[in-house]
Write a protein that holds these residues in place. Structure first.
Motif, short mmCIF file in Angstrom:
data_model
loop_
_atom_site.label_atom_id
_atom_site.label_comp_id
_atom_site.label_asym_id
_atom_site.label_seq_id
_atom_site.Cartn_x
_atom_site.Cartn_y
_atom_site.Cartn_z
N THR A 287 1.53 12.08 -0.07
CA THR A 287 0.68 11.63 1.03
C THR A 287 -0.54 10.90 0.47
OG1 THR A 287 -0.59 13.69 1.05
CG2 THR A 287 1.39 13.58 2.44
N PHE A 288 -1.24 10.16 1.33
CA PHE A 288 -2.41 9.41 0.88
C PHE A 288 -3.47 10.36 0.31
CE2 PHE A 288 -6.57 7.41 1.59
CZ PHE A 288 -6.38 6.21 0.91
N ALA A 289 -3.66 11.50 0.95
CA ALA A 289 -4.65 12.48 0.47
C ALA A 289 -4.28 13.00 -0.91
CB ALA A 289 -4.77 13.64 1.47
N HIS A 290 -2.98 13.27 -1.11
CA HIS A 290 -2.52 13.77 -2.41
C HIS A 290 -2.69 12.71 -3.49
CE1 HIS A 290 -0.41 16.28 -5.20
NE2 HIS A 290 0.58 15.41 -5.36
N ILE A 291 -2.38 11.47 -3.14
CA ILE A 291 -2.54 10.36 -4.09
C ILE A 291 -4.00 10.21 -4.51
CG2 ILE A 291 -2.40 7.84 -4.33
CD1 ILE A 291 -0.02 7.97 -2.37
N MET A 292 -4.91 10.27 -3.54
CA MET A 292 -6.34 10.14 -3.84
C MET A 292 -6.84 11.29 -4.71
SD MET A 292 -7.55 7.32 -2.72
CE MET A 292 -5.96 6.59 -3.20
N LYS A 293 -6.31 12.49 -4.48
CA LYS A 293 -6.69 13.64 -5.32
C LYS A 293 -6.26 13.43 -6.77
CE LYS A 293 -6.62 17.24 -1.74
NZ LYS A 293 -5.92 18.44 -1.22
N ILE A 294 -5.04 12.91 -6.95
CA ILE A 294 -4.54 12.67 -8.31
C ILE A 294 -5.39 11.61 -9.00
CG2 ILE A 294 -2.60 11.81 -9.65
CD1 ILE A 294 -0.74 12.98 -7.52
N ILE A 295 -5.62 10.49 -8.32
CA ILE A 295 -6.39 9.39 -8.91
C ILE A 295 -7.82 9.82 -9.23
CG2 ILE A 295 -7.36 7.10 -8.46
CD1 ILE A 295 -4.83 6.50 -6.81
N THR A 296 -8.45 10.52 -8.28
CA THR A 296 -9.82 11.01 -8.50
C THR A 296 -9.88 11.98 -9.67
OG1 THR A 296 -10.29 10.79 -6.12
CG2 THR A 296 -11.80 12.14 -7.42
N HIS B 172 0.84 -1.20 0.00
CA HIS B 172 0.00 0.00 0.00
C HIS B 172 0.87 1.25 0.00
CE1 HIS B 172 -3.66 -2.36 1.78
NE2 HIS B 172 -3.23 -2.84 0.62
N GLN B 173 1.72 1.31 -1.02
CA GLN B 173 2.62 2.43 -1.22
C GLN B 173 2.16 3.20 -2.46
OE1 GLN B 173 6.44 0.60 -1.63
NE2 GLN B 173 6.27 -0.52 0.31
N PRO B 174 2.56 4.48 -2.59
CA PRO B 174 2.09 5.29 -3.72
C PRO B 174 2.26 4.61 -5.08
CG PRO B 174 3.24 6.67 -2.16
CD PRO B 174 3.39 5.27 -1.66
N MET B 175 3.43 4.03 -5.36
CA MET B 175 3.67 3.41 -6.66
C MET B 175 2.67 2.31 -6.95
SD MET B 175 7.12 1.57 -8.16
CE MET B 175 7.01 0.12 -7.12
#
Length: 306
Positions: free
Chosen positions: A136-145, A55-58
């Motif tokens: 961060t997890f929040a930043h990752i979710m923003k990008i994916i969304t 459960h890492q960004p990559m």
């Protein structure tokens, strides 16, 4: 028929010309291809989801790729297998539009997701000290969304412009439905559709290729400046894998687009290239990432040994 509006809900599929002798081999090949795609992509999804160490960004970014591949391959194979079995030579207009919509979601999504993954590798390799702070997890979710919503909006507008136009033809000269083949059924001015389709395709390609070109150049520079040979080798291997998948998708997509534009290209060649775009990447992506990414490969082996 060409001069009158056609309100029939049934379209004729002219892209299938299977003889009686080739029906079973075609069905066997298509069934095995689809089962391999579903199996490999589901294994990749489950491996990432069920292992907290992944459960890492990559790997979270990578998770979007098999999901997208399943969307595209399912949109194609479900109708393809149905047609091989039934030999009806027809498809409901609503089913054709749905298939075309998900095929385009897959095609655009593949480019966006691979671009997103390239950005992640750029931050990891070129800004390693800032990686955990930035990704961060929040930043990752923003990008994916943002990627999925942008994809849905772009393709949604494309099909809104298509569906507003009246139809006067009912023959699909292709093995599957997409926006260009549905536009051939229209008996009205398609200038707006063509401008929009060309504009967003060009813009997305310029942005995606620009981001990928910039990130990989910076990654290569960082790798060659690095004094640690193991870090350099690992980074180059990861980036080479990403670049291989992206170039494969781009080449197949480019050939498919060209086959629509040039009249002197064999229709069978255009059909073949279009089908490869929906078969090759979804088949190779989980194999490439599963075998070339050490962490995922080890978790896969452990998954089957349990």
């Amino acid at each position: 028929m060409d001069n009158q509006h056609n309100t029939s809900s049934v379209l004729q599929l002219k892209g299938f010309n299977l003889s009686s002798e080739s029906t079973f081999p075609a069905f066997l090949f298509a069934s095995l291809s689809y089962m391999i795609i579903v199996f490999c992509n589901l294994i990749l999804i489950l491996t990432i989801v069920l292992n907290k160490s992944l459960h890492q960004p990559m790997h979270i970014f990578l998770l979007n790729l098999p999901i997208n591949d399943l969307i595209g391959s399912s949109a194609f194979f479900v109708q393809f297998l149905k047609e091989i079995v039934t030999k009806s030579g027809t498809i409901q207009h609503s089913a054709c539009v749905a298939q075309a919509f998900f095929v385009h979601i897959y095609a655009a999504g593949s480019v966006f997701i691979l671009t997103m993954m390239a950005y992640d590798r750029y931050i990891a390799i070129c800004c390693p000290l800032q990686y955990n702070t930035l990704m961060t997890f929040a930043h990752i979710m923003k990008i994916i969304t943002s990627v999925w919503i942008s994809n849905l909006i772009l393709i949604g507008v494309l099909f809104f412009l298509l569906l507003r136009l009246p139809r006067c033809r009912s023959e699909i000269a292709h093995p599957y439905c997409d926006n260009p083949t549905l536009l051939t059924l229209v008996c009205a001015d398609t200038t707006i559709n063509n401008i929009y389709g060309l504009s967003w395709s060009t813009l997305s390609q310029v942005l995606a290729n620009g981001v990928i070109l910039y990130t990989y150049l910076r990654i290569l520079i960082a790798c060659f400046r690095s004094k640690r040979s193991d870090t350099k080798a690992k980074a180059l291997q990861t980036c080479a894998t990403h670049l291989l998948v992206y170039l494969l998708l781009e080449c197949l997509g480019l050939f498919t687009i060209i086959s629509y534009r040039l009249k002197n290209i064999s229709p069978n060649f255009g059909m073949f290239m279009g089908m490869l775009t929906l078969i090759f990447p979804p088949t190779l992506n989980p194999i490439i990432y599963g075998l070339k990414t050490k962490e995922i490969r080890e978790k896969m082996v452990h998954f089957f040994q349990e």
